[in-house]
Motif scaffolding. Sequence first.
Motif, PDB file in Angstrom:
ATOM      1  N   MET A   1       9.594  27.015  60.085  1.00 20.59           N
ATOM      2  CA  MET A   1       8.412  26.220  60.418  1.00 20.59           C
ATOM      3  C   MET A   1       7.815  25.660  59.134  1.00 20.59           C
ATOM      4  O   MET A   1       7.665  26.389  58.142  1.00 20.59           O
ATOM      5  N   ARG A   2       7.466  24.381  59.176  1.00 19.41           N
ATOM      6  CA  ARG A   2       6.924  23.713  57.990  1.00 19.41           C
ATOM      7  C   ARG A   2       5.757  22.829  58.410  1.00 19.41           C
ATOM      8  O   ARG A   2       5.810  22.145  59.433  1.00 19.41           O
ATOM      9  N   TRP A   3       4.705  22.890  57.598  1.00 16.29           N
ATOM     10  CA  TRP A   3       3.554  22.027  57.807  1.00 16.29           C
ATOM     11  C   TRP A   3       3.228  21.344  56.485  1.00 16.29           C
ATOM     12  O   TRP A   3       3.429  21.930  55.407  1.00 16.29           O
ATOM     13  N   HIS A   4       2.723  20.132  56.577  1.00 13.09           N
ATOM     14  CA  HIS A   4       2.288  19.437  55.371  1.00 13.09           C
ATOM     15  C   HIS A   4       0.807  19.114  55.531  1.00 13.09           C
ATOM     16  O   HIS A   4       0.415  18.338  56.411  1.00 13.09           O
ATOM     17  N   ALA A   5      -0.010  19.777  54.675  1.00  9.94           N
ATOM     18  CA  ALA A   5      -1.459  19.606  54.742  1.00  9.94           C
ATOM     19  C   ALA A   5      -1.903  18.490  53.807  1.00  9.94           C
ATOM     20  O   ALA A   5      -1.522  18.478  52.616  1.00  9.94           O
ATOM     21  N   GLU A   6      -2.689  17.578  54.340  1.00  8.54           N
ATOM     22  CA  GLU A   6      -3.256  16.525  53.494  1.00  8.54           C
ATOM     23  C   GLU A   6      -4.047  17.154  52.356  1.00  8.54           C
ATOM     24  O   GLU A   6      -3.893  16.792  51.186  1.00  8.54           O
ATOM     25  N   PHE A   7      -4.893  18.109  52.716  1.00  4.58           N
ATOM     26  CA  PHE A   7      -5.632  18.915  51.743  1.00  4.58           C
ATOM     27  C   PHE A   7      -5.660  20.356  52.264  1.00  4.58           C
ATOM     28  O   PHE A   7      -5.675  20.575  53.477  1.00  4.58           O
ATOM     29  N   ALA A   8      -5.667  21.302  51.355  1.00  3.68           N
ATOM     30  CA  ALA A   8      -5.727  22.701  51.766  1.00  3.68           C
ATOM     31  C   ALA A   8      -6.571  23.488  50.778  1.00  3.68           C
ATOM     32  O   ALA A   8      -6.491  23.273  49.551  1.00  3.68           O
ATOM     33  N   PRO A  37       7.726  16.100  53.770  1.00  2.72           N
ATOM     34  CA  PRO A  37       9.092  15.999  54.286  1.00  2.72           C
ATOM     35  C   PRO A  37       9.071  15.473  55.718  1.00  2.72           C
ATOM     36  O   PRO A  37       8.100  15.702  56.459  1.00  2.72           O
ATOM     37  N   PRO A  38      10.096  14.796  56.146  1.00  6.24           N
ATOM     38  CA  PRO A  38      10.101  14.213  57.492  1.00  6.24           C
ATOM     39  C   PRO A  38      10.060  15.263  58.602  1.00  6.24           C
ATOM     40  O   PRO A  38       9.620  14.957  59.714  1.00  6.24           O
ATOM     41  N   ASP A  39      10.515  16.505  58.326  1.00  4.88           N
ATOM     42  CA  ASP A  39      10.565  17.514  59.380  1.00  4.88           C
ATOM     43  C   ASP A  39       9.325  18.407  59.414  1.00  4.88           C
ATOM     44  O   ASP A  39       9.258  19.345  60.204  1.00  4.88           O
ATOM     45  N   ALA A  40       8.341  18.128  58.565  1.00  4.62           N
ATOM     46  CA  ALA A  40       7.136  18.963  58.528  1.00  4.62           C
ATOM     47  C   ALA A  40       6.066  18.393  59.445  1.00  4.62           C
ATOM     48  O   ALA A  40       5.838  17.180  59.485  1.00  4.62           O
ATOM     49  N   ALA A  41       5.386  19.281  60.176  1.00  5.52           N
ATOM     50  CA  ALA A  41       4.254  18.864  61.001  1.00  5.52           C
ATOM     51  C   ALA A  41       3.100  18.463  60.098  1.00  5.52           C
ATOM     52  O   ALA A  41       2.763  19.179  59.147  1.00  5.52           O
ATOM     53  N   ARG A  42       2.494  17.324  60.391  1.00  2.00           N
ATOM     54  CA  ARG A  42       1.403  16.809  59.556  1.00  2.00           C
ATOM     55  C   ARG A  42       0.073  17.455  59.963  1.00  2.00           C
ATOM     56  O   ARG A  42      -0.248  17.572  61.145  1.00  2.00           O
TER      57      ARG A  42
END
Length: 461
Positions: A1-8, A37-42
């Motif tokens: 599982m991968r997430w990409h946080a705009e800010f954290a 990454p393309p497969d990470a939830a935004r």
Amino acid sequence: MRWHAEFAWLGDGVAADVLIEADGERFTSVTPGVPAPPDAARLPGLTLPGLANAHSHAFHRALRGRVQADRGTFWTWREQMYKIAERLDPVSYRALATAVYAEMALAGISCVGEFHYLHHGPGGEPYGEPNAMGEALIAAAADAGIRITLLDACYLAGGIGQPLKGPQLRFGDGTAGNWASRVDSLYESTGKTARPHARVGAAIHSVRAVPREQIAAVASWAKEHRAPLHVHLSEQPAENEECLAEYEMTPTRLLADCGALGALTVAVHATHLTEEDIGLLGTTTTGVCMCPTTERDLADGIGPARDLCDAGSPICLGSDQHAVIDLFEEARAVELDERLRTRQRGHWSSGELLAAATSSGHYGLGWPEAGRLEPGAYADLVAVGLDSVRTAGPGPQFAAETAVFAATAADVRHVVVSGREIVRDGRHLLVDDVPAALAAAIAEVTAEPDPESTPAPDTES
């Protein structure tokens, strides 16, 4: 599982473009400054660790709005609370608690500390399963997708030197020994069954409800099991006055003498304290749970949160009787109440208040491996929108301050608990219609009896 946080928020500040990865229920890596990454939830906006609600009485949610119609005190509010307590059973309690915990999930709460004292049936008669009410709460947390620490409360007296009566009979076990025997069963069954979302701790309801000779037994149980121990402390001046009259000491000193303070203990409210009390709590590193929305709703007063923290007590937060369920409101109220008390600003940083809502709360509930965005921690995420009418404008350099001092529960967009998505785009994924579930559950326990269904009195007997 991968997430990409705009800010954290990473505990020591806010970072941009943070890639967060997990395997199962734990984070494996947290890396700032990474393109998405393309497969990470935004995750747009500000991502936080899961929030911990360290003090809850789930059934009090049925009182929201209803207790605002008349003036009164904590004690008149308590009588209305007892009326709700009289009507609950394991089935209705599970339904109500599920809806309440779902409301918490929508507010970004990943773990709740349920201060549980409604144990038995009407008149104090035990259910066939002595922990049926506690089991209902554990099941409700699973239904809503959050973790729970069931803080099983010992409640033996209706006041210092007073017997239990009326609805209070449902709370009591007779002795601390009987309480421990019942909680042992709950503790063992929770550990042996596949319920990784639940842990069991202990609670001393208050020095009003547990006599001095029984307090030590509850504290000993908690120490033996390395379990959290929570206690209502000095919420009302009347509690202090009664304790001084009976024991010639403050409630804090009484708890200290009984061995009930320490790093695994959390004192709830701690509103009316002496300087000696503050020192006792701080030097024992006893945690303190502030519940500002309840403390102001019940006109309890403003507790010395900054003094307690400076003395050595970690501060966490709770929504208690759920006048609102919004830990952002609880967090900022700690600072704003201090401003009212001192007429000065700037007592707490946004980072300190976010820590109170996350890592400190989880620690106080016996989940020290939660409440942080770092490898090895539970994979709990809360994404807070920075584009609502409340949060738009300040810019990313003020993201933490915006979350604490402007955001509300309504700004929570996504919630992940132990790697599982629970809330998406502000919608709960396990409880289809949370407002409807709340309305139905509350109606069941507050509806007035139908006079036409009440049998006529037997006038011949």
